[in-house]
Design a protein around this motif. Sequence first.
Motif, PDB file in Angstrom:
ATOM      1  N   ASP A 237     -79.502 -85.513 -85.051  1.00  0.00           N
ATOM      2  CA  ASP A 237     -80.691 -85.522 -85.900  1.00  0.00           C
ATOM      3  C   ASP A 237     -81.015 -86.956 -86.315  1.00  0.00           C
ATOM      4  N   VAL A 238     -82.252 -87.152 -86.717  1.00  0.00           N
ATOM      5  CA  VAL A 238     -82.692 -88.455 -87.201  1.00  0.00           C
ATOM      6  C   VAL A 238     -82.630 -88.450 -88.718  1.00  0.00           C
ATOM      7  N   PRO A 239     -81.972 -89.434 -89.337  1.00  0.00           N
ATOM      8  CA  PRO A 239     -81.902 -89.463 -90.814  1.00  0.00           C
ATOM      9  C   PRO A 239     -83.295 -89.454 -91.431  1.00  0.00           C
ATOM     10  N   ARG A 240     -83.470 -88.653 -92.498  1.00  0.00           N
ATOM     11  CA  ARG A 240     -84.791 -88.507 -93.103  1.00  0.00           C
ATOM     12  C   ARG A 240     -84.998 -89.390 -94.329  1.00  0.00           C
ATOM     13  N   GLY A 241     -84.023 -90.205 -94.672  1.00  0.00           N
ATOM     14  CA  GLY A 241     -84.240 -91.203 -95.699  1.00  0.00           C
ATOM     15  C   GLY A 241     -84.285 -90.670 -97.110  1.00  0.00           C
ATOM     16  N   PRO A 242     -85.228 -91.152 -97.933  1.00  0.00           N
ATOM     17  CA  PRO A 242     -85.196 -90.921 -99.379  1.00  0.00           C
ATOM     18  C   PRO A 242     -85.150 -89.449 -99.785  1.00  0.00           C
ATOM     19  N   GLU A 243     -85.919 -88.593 -99.102  1.00  0.00           N
ATOM     20  CA  GLU A 243     -85.964 -87.191 -99.524  1.00  0.00           C
ATOM     21  C   GLU A 243     -84.598 -86.529 -99.374  1.00  0.00           C
ATOM     22  N   ALA A 244     -83.977 -86.704 -98.210  1.00  0.00           N
ATOM     23  CA  ALA A 244     -82.665 -86.109 -97.988  1.00  0.00           C
ATOM     24  C   ALA A 244     -81.635 -86.708 -98.934  1.00  0.00           C
ATOM     25  N   ASN A 245     -81.714 -88.023 -99.150  1.00  0.00           N
ATOM     26  CA  ASN A 245     -80.779 -88.659-100.073  1.00  0.00           C
ATOM     27  C   ASN A 245     -80.962 -88.140-101.491  1.00  0.00           C
ATOM     28  N   ARG A 246     -82.210 -87.890-101.878  1.00  0.00           N
ATOM     29  CA  ARG A 246     -82.467 -87.367-103.223  1.00  0.00           C
ATOM     30  C   ARG A 246     -81.861 -85.982-103.376  1.00  0.00           C
ATOM     31  N   LEU A 247     -82.034 -85.125-102.367  1.00  0.00           N
ATOM     32  CA  LEU A 247     -81.457 -83.782-102.459  1.00  0.00           C
ATOM     33  C   LEU A 247     -79.939 -83.869-102.548  1.00  0.00           C
ATOM     34  N   SER A 248     -79.337 -84.742-101.740  1.00  0.00           N
ATOM     35  CA  SER A 248     -77.889 -84.897-101.772  1.00  0.00           C
ATOM     36  C   SER A 248     -77.427 -85.341-103.156  1.00  0.00           C
ATOM     37  N   SER A 249     -78.196 -86.258-103.769  1.00  0.00           N
ATOM     38  CA  SER A 249     -77.857 -86.733-105.112  1.00  0.00           C
ATOM     39  C   SER A 249     -78.020 -85.622-106.140  1.00  0.00           C
ATOM     40  N   LEU A 250     -79.064 -84.809-106.007  1.00  0.00           N
ATOM     41  CA  LEU A 250     -79.275 -83.698-106.932  1.00  0.00           C
ATOM     42  C   LEU A 250     -78.118 -82.700-106.847  1.00  0.00           C
ATOM     43  N   VAL A 251     -77.643 -82.467-105.634  1.00  0.00           N
ATOM     44  CA  VAL A 251     -76.521 -81.547-105.459  1.00  0.00           C
ATOM     45  C   VAL A 251     -75.273 -82.119-106.123  1.00  0.00           C
ATOM     46  N   LYS A 252     -75.061 -83.401-105.957  1.00  0.00           N
ATOM     47  CA  LYS A 252     -73.873 -84.036-106.533  1.00  0.00           C
ATOM     48  C   LYS A 252     -73.861 -83.934-108.051  1.00  0.00           C
ATOM     49  N   LYS A 253     -75.034 -84.009-108.671  1.00  0.00           N
ATOM     50  CA  LYS A 253     -75.130 -83.984-110.135  1.00  0.00           C
ATOM     51  C   LYS A 253     -75.236 -82.573-110.704  1.00  0.00           C
ATOM     52  N   ALA A 254     -75.327 -81.581-109.846  1.00  0.00           N
ATOM     53  CA  ALA A 254     -75.557 -80.215-110.321  1.00  0.00           C
ATOM     54  C   ALA A 254     -74.357 -79.693-111.100  1.00  0.00           C
ATOM     55  N   ARG A 255     -74.656 -78.902-112.115  1.00  0.00           N
ATOM     56  CA  ARG A 255     -73.618 -78.205-112.869  1.00  0.00           C
ATOM     57  C   ARG A 255     -73.412 -76.820-112.282  1.00  0.00           C
ATOM     58  N   ALA A 256     -72.376 -76.158-112.721  1.00  0.00           N
ATOM     59  CA  ALA A 256     -72.067 -74.818-112.217  1.00  0.00           C
ATOM     60  C   ALA A 256     -73.267 -73.896-112.389  1.00  0.00           C
ATOM     61  N   LEU A 257     -73.566 -73.150-111.324  1.00  0.00           N
ATOM     62  CA  LEU A 257     -74.606 -72.123-111.253  1.00  0.00           C
ATOM     63  C   LEU A 257     -76.017 -72.695-111.263  1.00  0.00           C
ATOM     64  N   ASP A 258     -76.152 -74.024-111.145  1.00  0.00           N
ATOM     65  CA  ASP A 258     -77.478 -74.614-110.964  1.00  0.00           C
ATOM     66  C   ASP A 258     -78.001 -74.306-109.564  1.00  0.00           C
ATOM     67  N   THR A 259     -79.315 -74.528-109.387  1.00  0.00           N
ATOM     68  CA  THR A 259     -79.950 -74.331-108.084  1.00  0.00           C
ATOM     69  C   THR A 259     -80.692 -75.602-107.698  1.00  0.00           C
ATOM     70  N   ARG A 260     -80.515 -76.027-106.465  1.00  0.00           N
ATOM     71  CA  ARG A 260     -81.222 -77.179-105.931  1.00  0.00           C
ATOM     72  C   ARG A 260     -81.997 -76.730-104.696  1.00  0.00           C
ATOM     73  N   LEU A 261     -83.293 -77.077-104.666  1.00  0.00           N
ATOM     74  CA  LEU A 261     -84.153 -76.575-103.593  1.00  0.00           C
ATOM     75  C   LEU A 261     -84.856 -77.707-102.861  1.00  0.00           C
ATOM     76  N   LEU A 262     -84.876 -77.593-101.533  1.00  0.00           N
ATOM     77  CA  LEU A 262     -85.661 -78.479-100.679  1.00  0.00           C
ATOM     78  C   LEU A 262     -86.925 -77.723-100.287  1.00  0.00           C
TER      79      LEU A 262
END
Length: 841
Positions: free
Chosen positions: A352-377
């Motif tokens: 795959d081709v890296p998608r840059g800021p959007e994918a990195n933002r989602l990854s960061s949101l997942v890292k900061k998530a607390r238990a039972l939170d939801t992160r959506l792309l």
Amino acid sequence: MERSRHVISNQANLDLPITLGGECMALDWDRVAEGLRSGRYNLLLGAGVSLDSQSGSSNPLYKGNLPTVSKLHEDLFSVLKTMRSGSSLNRLYRNLTPDQSLEHITKRFANCTAGPTVRAIPNFRWKRIFTLNVDDALERAYQTASAPMQEAISVNFRDVFFDNHNKQSVQIVHLHGYAQKPEDGYVFDIKEYMQTISDNSVWAHVLGNIIRSEPFFVMGTSLEEPDITYFLADRDAASDRSDRPPSVLVEPNPDPGTDKDCGDYSLNLHKGTALEFLNHANAKVPNRPTVRDIIHDNLGDLIASGVEPSDLAIFHSDFERVPATAQQNTMGGANFALGHSATWADLQSDCDVPRGPEANRLSSLVKKARALDTRLLLGEPGAGKSTILKRIALEKTRDGFICFWRRSPGRIQLPSTINVLRTINKPSLIFVDNFADHTTEILELRRLIAGTNVVFVGAERTYRFEHVRRVLGAETIETCVIGSVGLEVAKRLITSYIDLGLSETKKGEEQALARKIVDEQIAVACCRIINKFAPIEAVIDRSITDATEKSRRCYLIVSLASHCLRDGIQYDVLSRLLKGYDVERQMDDNSPLPVTFGDVGDFEMVVPLNETISSVVLKRFAAGNRDDVPKAFVEIATAIRPYVNLSSIRAGHPSSRLASRLFDYDEIVKPILGPDEAAKFYSATQKDWAWNSRYWHQIALMKLDAASVAKSLVDKEVLCRAAAQHARHAKTIEARHQFTLTTIGKVLFGTMEILSRVPPADLEEAVNALALAADIERQKGRTSVHPYLILFEGILTASAIGAVYSHSQRQKINSLSLDAVSSFPKREDIRNKAERVRKFL
């Protein structure tokens, strides 16, 4: 490259004797072995497999082995001595008294002692077993086996359809009746069996569908039996799958006609008895993985967590554990580049081709998530959401998280999922593509696993986020939106296609050509790269022109199904719809309108290869003033009907979910068909679907919509009255279903607005229905915003046209407004509407 495109174990139980008999008729045992190891084979059994089993009857006349059909026929004649010579077996059976039927049928075929042939069957893992026999010898074989591969679930021909979600068990479907369920009766005649089919005995439909496309062993019967020829009637070369193990007829006494029959039905012939064949198979394929083996391969150390094996088996069917070890990539990324879903091996190989800021933002949101939170792309069709989601799942696995990928299109089986997740001590991530289809289960799951360190990560089309937000509430959701490719990704894409030898672009032209696709969704960008950067409209026009009429019909059906349910349509249903057409040919990447299998675990679901292309093609067909699209709606509704019942709706079977969306007036039917064709669609499907309360919900909403644009007051009143009655009729089918009650509230408040009057009885009914809907949601341990929103909007509308409220109504509405604000503390729209409602009161 993101989703792209296009031209548009352990040793098995060895109770079997190893003595080989019979003669192998050029059977490809390598392919047979693959099917046996993976548990992909179905069985279709006739009387021959039970002839070495013994009756459980105490009648001395019936001691010994179970009878052949001719022997049973002879014995019934001896009971009914006055019947005319030549009477059929079915005619004899129908003239038995209840006591005679009990003695000469039920007791003769019940409580059998399993013979060697049926005792051999539990040593293999099967997908399903269909039997023409009424005896219980096979069930006894499973009960008495020392270590059967699976447990047996008996299904009779009158039972409603249900799908088996547990690989540790196998359904034994009795097509002609079952001695342990004599109250259902027996069928000894194909004409009578046809009547049971028309009376919605669905298992014959199921067999008729899957025998076209799935591998079968047909044993214990000849192809001359009318029952067998009925089920095999639609099986031909067009339906035979090259990517599946061969189907086999086991016949001890074949003649030249048998060879021709096998050719007509695309069956391989094995000369020998069923027992000889099973012995031969056991010797040829001795090391067959058990269910525990395949679950261990997926879930690894979780299999030793103390969770019940049945829960692990069901969880295994629902979720794939994201692999931490490298997967073999045999295609080098070429399949992915041509539009197929990314495999774990593709991503591990960085195809795959890296998608840059959007994918990195989602990854960061997942890292900061607390238990039972939801992160959506979020993104449009073809934006590459699924690939990005998989990429992040792989990265988080490498970071030490336990990650699970939702792979079944059915409803999440909550009890098993809860029991597994509660045993995991480490942070866990649940990845769910097509997230909106699972929000209700995730809401419930979140409540029931409180205290666990689980985060939900999903992807969804942008327009469906409002549904997710309404159900889950906004307080635990953070989103990231993926857009067009942009210049840097466009250049990388072009370079990737050049390196794979899939583009006619020369090195050095990337910068200039990238500007042509900079604003495209990635699926469209890839499609244009392959097609010399032609405009997507030109690619679509050429694809439609180059396609045959049958392939266009196939693509339209698949596109419509995928538009309704992104997981698409079951392969066996599609194959049955397109009799005589080889769907597999359209899975060639060079097909003008290619389709492919979706990535959905145990179900074989067909989807368009390119989601964006299919959306445009569907719109093009819908706007073409042709009957193709209305016809496709009706065809799909008719084809999936056998799979849909209250049980399969509750289980979330893919066809049930497809039906729910296919009939949705506001989101699907009206936008695609328009009001006039919508009415024809509902009328054409009424016979099959009138039993379903949600069918009447949609009729009610259609009539309400028609009333809103009607020219005369008389027409408005007639249509409003009809809408209300349809909504009330749905209540007679499911009186305490929250959807039924919210529809009543929505329709009654809608009629008040259209007619500019508030009948006191209608106001009372609407308020009570919505209050009850909210209460039912609470009783189920969840809180939905829908009843509150409909109530508040309805009250505001009714108040503006002079509604007068009783004291009890005021109390009830005030109480509901307080409940809503308490249940959704961060929903500003709810709080504002609740305050406005209280002011009116």
